[in-house]
Design a protein around this motif. Structure first.
Motif, PDB file in Angstrom:
ATOM      1  N   GLU A 123      13.323  -3.231  -4.545  1.00  0.00           N
ATOM      2  CA  GLU A 123      13.113  -4.570  -4.319  1.00  0.00           C
ATOM      3  C   GLU A 123      12.693  -5.517  -5.366  1.00  0.00           C
ATOM      4  OE1 GLU A 123      10.173  -4.284  -1.404  1.00  0.00           O
ATOM      5  OE2 GLU A 123      11.491  -3.358   0.150  1.00  0.00           O
ATOM      6  N   GLY A 124      12.360  -4.736  -6.578  1.00  0.00           N
ATOM      7  CA  GLY A 124      11.817  -5.891  -7.701  1.00  0.00           C
ATOM      8  C   GLY A 124      13.180  -5.856  -8.772  1.00  0.00           C
ATOM      9  N   GLY A 125      14.337  -5.433  -8.298  1.00  0.00           N
ATOM     10  CA  GLY A 125      15.320  -5.823  -9.335  1.00  0.00           C
ATOM     11  C   GLY A 125      15.806  -4.757  -9.965  1.00  0.00           C
TER      12      GLY A 125
ATOM     13  N   TYR B 103       8.034   4.294  -3.621  1.00  0.00           N
ATOM     14  CA  TYR B 103       7.907   3.919  -5.242  1.00  0.00           C
ATOM     15  C   TYR B 103       9.584   3.424  -5.404  1.00  0.00           C
ATOM     16  CZ  TYR B 103       7.794   3.749 -10.275  1.00  0.00           C
ATOM     17  OH  TYR B 103       7.785   3.500 -11.781  1.00  0.00           O
ATOM     18  N   GLY B 104      10.448   4.213  -5.070  1.00  0.00           N
ATOM     19  CA  GLY B 104      11.722   4.024  -5.240  1.00  0.00           C
ATOM     20  C   GLY B 104      12.219   2.603  -4.443  1.00  0.00           C
ATOM     21  N   ASN B 105      11.735   2.501  -3.334  1.00  0.00           N
ATOM     22  CA  ASN B 105      11.922   1.071  -2.507  1.00  0.00           C
ATOM     23  C   ASN B 105      11.497   0.003  -3.468  1.00  0.00           C
ATOM     24  OD1 ASN B 105      13.303   2.493  -0.638  1.00  0.00           O
ATOM     25  ND2 ASN B 105      11.492   2.753   0.626  1.00  0.00           N
TER      26      ASN B 105
ATOM     27  N   TYR C  62      -2.103  -0.386 -11.623  1.00  0.00           N
ATOM     28  CA  TYR C  62      -1.143   0.214 -12.142  1.00  0.00           C
ATOM     29  C   TYR C  62       0.364   0.091 -11.682  1.00  0.00           C
ATOM     30  CZ  TYR C  62      -5.195   1.993 -15.016  1.00  0.00           C
ATOM     31  OH  TYR C  62      -6.265   2.171 -15.730  1.00  0.00           O
ATOM     32  N   LEU C  63       0.306   0.354 -10.429  1.00  0.00           N
ATOM     33  CA  LEU C  63       1.580   0.278  -9.762  1.00  0.00           C
ATOM     34  C   LEU C  63       1.754  -0.706  -8.722  1.00  0.00           C
ATOM     35  CD1 LEU C  63       1.086   4.283  -8.739  1.00  0.00           C
ATOM     36  CD2 LEU C  63       2.580   3.172 -10.556  1.00  0.00           C
ATOM     37  N   PRO C  64       2.843  -1.008  -7.981  1.00  0.00           N
ATOM     38  CA  PRO C  64       3.293  -1.807  -7.154  1.00  0.00           C
ATOM     39  C   PRO C  64       2.460  -2.086  -6.073  1.00  0.00           C
ATOM     40  CG  PRO C  64       5.302  -1.078  -7.777  1.00  0.00           C
ATOM     41  CD  PRO C  64       4.218  -0.214  -8.429  1.00  0.00           C
ATOM     42  N   THR C  65       1.796  -2.926  -5.316  1.00  0.00           N
ATOM     43  CA  THR C  65       1.010  -3.207  -4.108  1.00  0.00           C
ATOM     44  C   THR C  65       1.382  -2.176  -3.257  1.00  0.00           C
ATOM     45  OG1 THR C  65       0.549  -5.333  -4.827  1.00  0.00           O
ATOM     46  CG2 THR C  65      -0.050  -4.533  -2.557  1.00  0.00           C
ATOM     47  N   THR C  66       2.623  -2.240  -2.694  1.00  0.00           N
ATOM     48  CA  THR C  66       2.969  -1.255  -1.304  1.00  0.00           C
ATOM     49  C   THR C  66       2.837   0.278  -2.008  1.00  0.00           C
ATOM     50  OG1 THR C  66       5.346  -1.402  -2.316  1.00  0.00           O
ATOM     51  CG2 THR C  66       4.794  -3.041  -0.680  1.00  0.00           C
ATOM     52  N   VAL C  67       3.216   0.576  -3.065  1.00  0.00           N
ATOM     53  CA  VAL C  67       2.801   2.056  -3.392  1.00  0.00           C
ATOM     54  C   VAL C  67       1.222   2.418  -3.322  1.00  0.00           C
ATOM     55  CG1 VAL C  67       3.056   3.491  -5.511  1.00  0.00           C
ATOM     56  CG2 VAL C  67       4.880   1.983  -4.688  1.00  0.00           C
ATOM     57  N   ILE C  68       0.466   1.388  -3.635  1.00  0.00           N
ATOM     58  CA  ILE C  68      -1.018   1.779  -3.876  1.00  0.00           C
ATOM     59  C   ILE C  68      -1.451   1.850  -2.377  1.00  0.00           C
ATOM     60  CG2 ILE C  68      -3.043   0.576  -4.346  1.00  0.00           C
ATOM     61  CD1 ILE C  68      -1.726  -0.560  -6.772  1.00  0.00           C
ATOM     62  N   GLU C  69      -0.831   1.093  -1.372  1.00  0.00           N
ATOM     63  CA  GLU C  69      -1.346   1.126  -0.088  1.00  0.00           C
ATOM     64  C   GLU C  69      -0.729   2.167   0.582  1.00  0.00           C
ATOM     65  OE1 GLU C  69       0.443  -2.359   1.892  1.00  0.00           O
ATOM     66  OE2 GLU C  69      -1.236  -3.909   0.679  1.00  0.00           O
TER      67      GLU C  69
END
Length: 415
Positions: free
Chosen positions: A342-344, A336-338, A287-294
């Motif tokens: 980074e995603g644009g 999440y903000g980072n 559901y969320l970006p990989t870094t947020v899940i980690e």
């Protein structure tokens, strides 16, 4: 070849540079020693033997003072004068010494003359005359005016010749004072440059004062009115940009009991895929970006809830991630903000609130608006995207306002 000719030959070789100074002195002393030995033998044969009184080496030798130079009429009878030596001295190791008349005059004029005397000027000594202890004067050299033992002595090296000046020029030349090491030293400045500089500065100061008097009293007709203050020509730094403070959301409310009570229900039709989830489902559904899940996994997320709807062409979503404490929740929100940047996506201050940063992006096919904040030990995420800018923005504003009113942020670190 006589010893005078040998000396002359040595002088020529020294002047030509064929001999060094040490070789010249050694050979000259050898020639003079041979000449002295020859003169002693000839004089000993001509003089009859005289009785010698017994004496000892400890007897004191008394030498009578040298008689003053004889008058011209007294000099006519003899070309040489004899020094009178006492009988005690005659019994010693030395005998009466024949001293030429010109040498007596030199000794009276120069009491500190060397033991060997001065060379006879303008003539060579005769064969039978004893050589002085210091040797004869070198012919055809500058030492006729500066005899041996004098303060000034020509010590020029044999390789000097005409290419290098003598180390001790003639005494009648006063320019020798400027020669030597001191002539290579930098002469101190005469101070003319400093005087010229001071004069220029003084002229400029006087000219400036005159211009000031003219500008104050003469230019304006002598009224004496002060000229207007000149504006500074240097550019002023631009004023610091004033950043409008973010709007304040409502005051924090009591902590909700569960994730469902922490979220509002978005407008529109419920979409499939929502509901509660754990860490395994979050990783598989992505559901969320990989870094947020980690970050949520490392922080110890216990459970989560997703509410998602379809409002026309706009897709809406609300996430609640329950963490062990507020610090872990703040770390996930920051990540999440980072990830969004980074995603644009960029920070949209026009939509952000104090404690609720908003990120947005727009292209030709999709409009995206997202927000995140911390509610005690939970991370709240608001998501909205669709093809229409106006519809997507309107739906996002409505959902953001309703969610913040229901559960205001408890961490307000953004400004």
């Amino acid at each position: 070849m006589t010893w005078q000719e040998e000396l002359r030959k040595l002088d020529e070789e020294l002047a030509a540079g064929n001999l060094t100074a040490d070789e010249y002195r050694a050979r000259r002393d050898r020639v003079l020693s041979m000449a002295v030995s020859t003169g002693d033998q000839s004089q000993a044969a001509a003089q009859p033997a005289q009785p010698q009184a017994p004496s000892t080496a400890a007897d004191t030798q008394i030498i009578a003072p040298v008689s003053p130079p004889a008058q011209p009429d007294q000099q006519a009878g003899s070309a040489e004068a004899t020094q009178v030596v006492s009988a005690a001295d005659a019994a010693g190791a030395e005998r009466t010494q024949v001293v030429p008349q010109w040498q007596q005059q030199q000794q009276q004029q120069h009491p500190n003359s060397p033991s060997g005397g001065f060379p006879q000027p303008m003539q060579q000594p005769p064969y039978a005359q004893h050589s002085p202890a210091g040797g004869f004067a070198q012919p055809m050299q500058q030492q006729q005016q500066n005899p041996w033992g004098a303060p000034q002595q020509d010590a020029s090296p044999p390789w000097g010749g005409s290419e290098f000046p003598p180390l001790a020029p003639p005494s009648n030349n006063a320019d020798w004072i400027s020669q030597g090491p001191e002539s290579f030293q930098t002469q101190p400045s005469s101070g003319k440059g400093k005087k010229i500089a001071f004069a220029v500065v003084a002229v400029l100061v006087v000219a400036g004062l005159g211009f000031g008097v003219w500008a104050l009293f003469i230019k304006d007709g002598g009224t004496g009115s002060a000229p207007p203050v000149a504006q500074s020509s240097s550019p002023q730094p631009p004023p610091a940009p004033t950043v409008k403070p973010l709007p304040e959301p409502p005051a924090p409310k009591p902590e909700p009991g569960d994730n469902s009570s922490a979220l509002v229900t978005p407008a529109g039709t419920t979409r499939a895929g929502g509901g509660e989830f754990d860490m395994d489902k979050l990783e598989s559904a992505k559901y969320l970006p990989t870094t947020v899940i980690e970050k949520a996994k490392s922080g110890g997320m216990t459970e989560g809830l997703l509410k998602t709807t379809k409002d026309g062409d706009v897709t809406l979503g609300l996430f609640a991630l329950e963490m062990p404490n507020a610090q872990a929740a703040a770390a996930v929100a920051a990540e999440y903000g980072n990830a969004e940047q980074e995603g644009g996506l960029t920070v949209n201050r026009n939509l952000s609130l104090h404690g609720v940063p908003v990120y947005s992006a727009a292209d030709s096919t999709q409009q995206v608006y997202r927000a995140v904040y911390v509610l005690y030990n939970r991370v709240i995420i608001i998501d909205s995207f669709g093809p229409s800018k106006d519809a997507t923005l309107s739906s996002f504003k409505t959902l953001l306002t309703a969610q913040v009113q229901k559960a205001p942020p408890t961490e307000r670190t953004n400004n």
